[in-house]
Design a protein around this motif. Structure first.
Motif, PDB file in Angstrom:
ATOM      1  N   UNK A  77      -6.655  10.974 -33.014  1.00 29.88           N
ATOM      2  CA  UNK A  77      -5.913  12.075 -32.395  1.00 29.88           C
ATOM      3  C   UNK A  77      -5.184  11.494 -31.184  1.00 29.88           C
ATOM      4  N   UNK A  78      -3.879  11.295 -31.327  1.00 29.65           N
ATOM      5  CA  UNK A  78      -3.087  10.645 -30.286  1.00 29.65           C
ATOM      6  C   UNK A  78      -2.180  11.669 -29.605  1.00 29.65           C
ATOM      7  N   UNK A  79      -2.625  12.187 -28.477  1.00 22.80           N
ATOM      8  CA  UNK A  79      -1.852  13.083 -27.609  1.00 22.80           C
ATOM      9  C   UNK A  79      -1.488  14.422 -28.255  1.00 22.80           C
ATOM     10  N   UNK A  80      -2.104  14.755 -29.361  1.00 25.48           N
ATOM     11  CA  UNK A  80      -1.829  16.066 -29.953  1.00 25.48           C
ATOM     12  C   UNK A  80      -2.359  17.172 -29.045  1.00 25.48           C
ATOM     13  N   UNK A  81      -3.481  16.905 -28.374  1.00 25.23           N
ATOM     14  CA  UNK A  81      -3.993  17.888 -27.421  1.00 25.23           C
ATOM     15  C   UNK A  81      -3.077  18.099 -26.237  1.00 25.23           C
ATOM     16  N   UNK A  82      -2.200  17.119 -25.929  1.00 22.22           N
ATOM     17  CA  UNK A  82      -1.237  17.268 -24.838  1.00 22.22           C
ATOM     18  C   UNK A  82      -0.016  18.071 -25.262  1.00 22.22           C
ATOM     19  N   UNK A  83       0.253  18.096 -26.567  1.00 24.99           N
ATOM     20  CA  UNK A  83       1.420  18.810 -27.092  1.00 24.99           C
ATOM     21  C   UNK A  83       1.039  20.200 -27.587  1.00 24.99           C
ATOM     22  N   UNK A  84      -0.178  20.338 -28.115  1.00 24.30           N
ATOM     23  CA  UNK A  84      -0.668  21.630 -28.603  1.00 24.30           C
ATOM     24  C   UNK A  84      -1.919  22.016 -27.818  1.00 24.30           C
ATOM     25  N   UNK A  85      -1.781  22.306 -26.519  1.00 24.33           N
ATOM     26  CA  UNK A  85      -2.978  22.590 -25.715  1.00 24.33           C
ATOM     27  C   UNK A  85      -3.715  23.845 -26.125  1.00 24.33           C
ATOM     28  N   UNK A  86      -3.041  24.751 -26.866  1.00 24.80           N
ATOM     29  CA  UNK A  86      -3.701  25.995 -27.262  1.00 24.80           C
ATOM     30  C   UNK A  86      -4.502  25.854 -28.552  1.00 24.80           C
ATOM     31  N   UNK A  87      -4.496  24.664 -29.144  1.00 21.95           N
ATOM     32  CA  UNK A  87      -5.187  24.470 -30.420  1.00 21.95           C
ATOM     33  C   UNK A  87      -6.669  24.201 -30.185  1.00 21.95           C
ATOM     34  N   UNK A  88      -7.379  25.206 -29.664  1.00 27.08           N
ATOM     35  CA  UNK A  88      -8.795  25.015 -29.342  1.00 27.08           C
ATOM     36  C   UNK A  88      -9.650  24.857 -30.594  1.00 27.08           C
TER      37      UNK A  88
END
Length: 228
Positions: free
Chosen positions: A91-102
Motif C-alpha cells: 500500500x503505497x500512499x493510498x491512505x494519503x490520497x483516500x484518507x476516508x477509506x477507513x
C-alpha cells in the motif's frame, strides 16, 4: 500540465522518492511462497515505476476519483477478490490520497493469506516534505493528506494483523540525501510491515477412560452396624 488527483506524485522529486520506497519490496516478496501480490499506488502514473515482486504475480490498482482503478475498478472498502487471495500486499500512499477509506485495512486483511505480509507506506506528517508538497499544490492541485501513523497501525491491528513498529525513510527535504541520526523522525515517509496471524489448530488430548473396577465382595456386603 499534468492533471488528476495524483499529479504531485508525478513530480520528479516525488517520483524519485516513491521509486526509492519500493527498494524493500523484493526482499519481502522473496519471503513469500508462490502466489499473487496486490499493489496499491496513489495514481496511474505510478504504474510506470519499476516494481520487482519476484516470483509473485502482481495485481496493480491505483486511486481514481475516490475509488480504486487499474486492473479492476472497485471501492476501497469492497475489493472484488476472494479471501486469502494474496501472499503479499503493498500500500503505497493510498491512505494519503483516500484518507476516508477507513474500511481499506479490514479489506486488505481479508484478502491476505494467513502468514502473509503487508507493507504500508505514507507521508510523515512531521516532515518538511509535506510543507513542500502543499507549496507545490498552491495552484489548486490536489495535495496529499498525511495519515496519522498510529491511527493506521490501530486500524491494521483492529483488522487482525500483527503490526510491527513504524520506521522512517527518505530525506527531510527533496533536495537532500537520506538523513540519519537525530533528523530521522523528520524523514519524508513512514512505513510499517504487518502480517496476518496464522490459525493454529491445537489437537485435543484424548480423554482417558478410567476402567471400571468391580467392587470386591467384602466391600459390597453390608456393614455390621447396618445389619445389627
Amino acid at each position: 500540465m499534468i492533471v488528476g488527483p495524483d499529479n504531485l506524485f508525478a513530480l520528479p522529486q516525488t517520483s524519485a522518492l516513491l521509486q526509492a520506497e519500493l527498494a524493500c519490496v523484493p526482499e519481502l516478496a522473496r519471503q513469500r511462497p508462490a502466489g499473487r501480490a496486490l499493489v496499491l499506488q496513489p495514481g496511474a502514473a505510478q504504474r510506470g515505476l519499476e516494481l520487482d515482486v519476484g516470483h509473485l504475480r502482481a495485481v496493480r490498482l491505483h486511486a481514481l476519483d475516490g475509488l480504486l482503478g487499474g486492473d479492476v475498478t472497485c471501492a476501497a472498502d469492497a475489493l472484488p477478490f476472494e479471501g486469502d487471495a494474496f501472499q503479499f500486499v503493498v500500500v503505497q500512499h493510498v491512505g494519503d490520497v483516500l484518507p476516508a477509506a477507513h474500511g481499506l485495512p479490514a479489506e486488505l486483511a481479508r484478502v491476505l493469506v494467513p502468514g502473509g505480509s503487508l507493507l504500508w507506506l505514507g507521508f510523515n506528517r512531521w516532515s518538511p516534505w509535506l510543507a513542500w508538497l502543499h507549496w507545490q499544490a498552491r495552484g489548486g492541485l490536489a495535495a496529499p493528506t498525511a495519515s496519522r501513523t498510529e491511527s493506521v497501525r490501530r486500524l491494521l491491528a483492529g483488522a487482525g494483523l500483527e503490526v510491527g513498529p513504524a520506521t522512517t525513510l527518505g530525506s527531510c527535504w527533496p533536495s537532500q540525501g537520506v538523513d540519519d541520526g537525530a533528523l530521522a523522525p523528520l524523514r519524508a515517509v513512514w512505513r510499517v510491515v504487518a502480517s496476518k496471524r496464522q490459525t493454529i489448530l491445537t489437537p485435543l488430548r484424548p480423554r482417558r477412560r478410567r476402567p471400571q473396577v468391580a467392587a470386591r465382595p467384602s466391600l459390597a456386603l453390608p456393614s455390621r452396624r447396618s445389619s445389627a
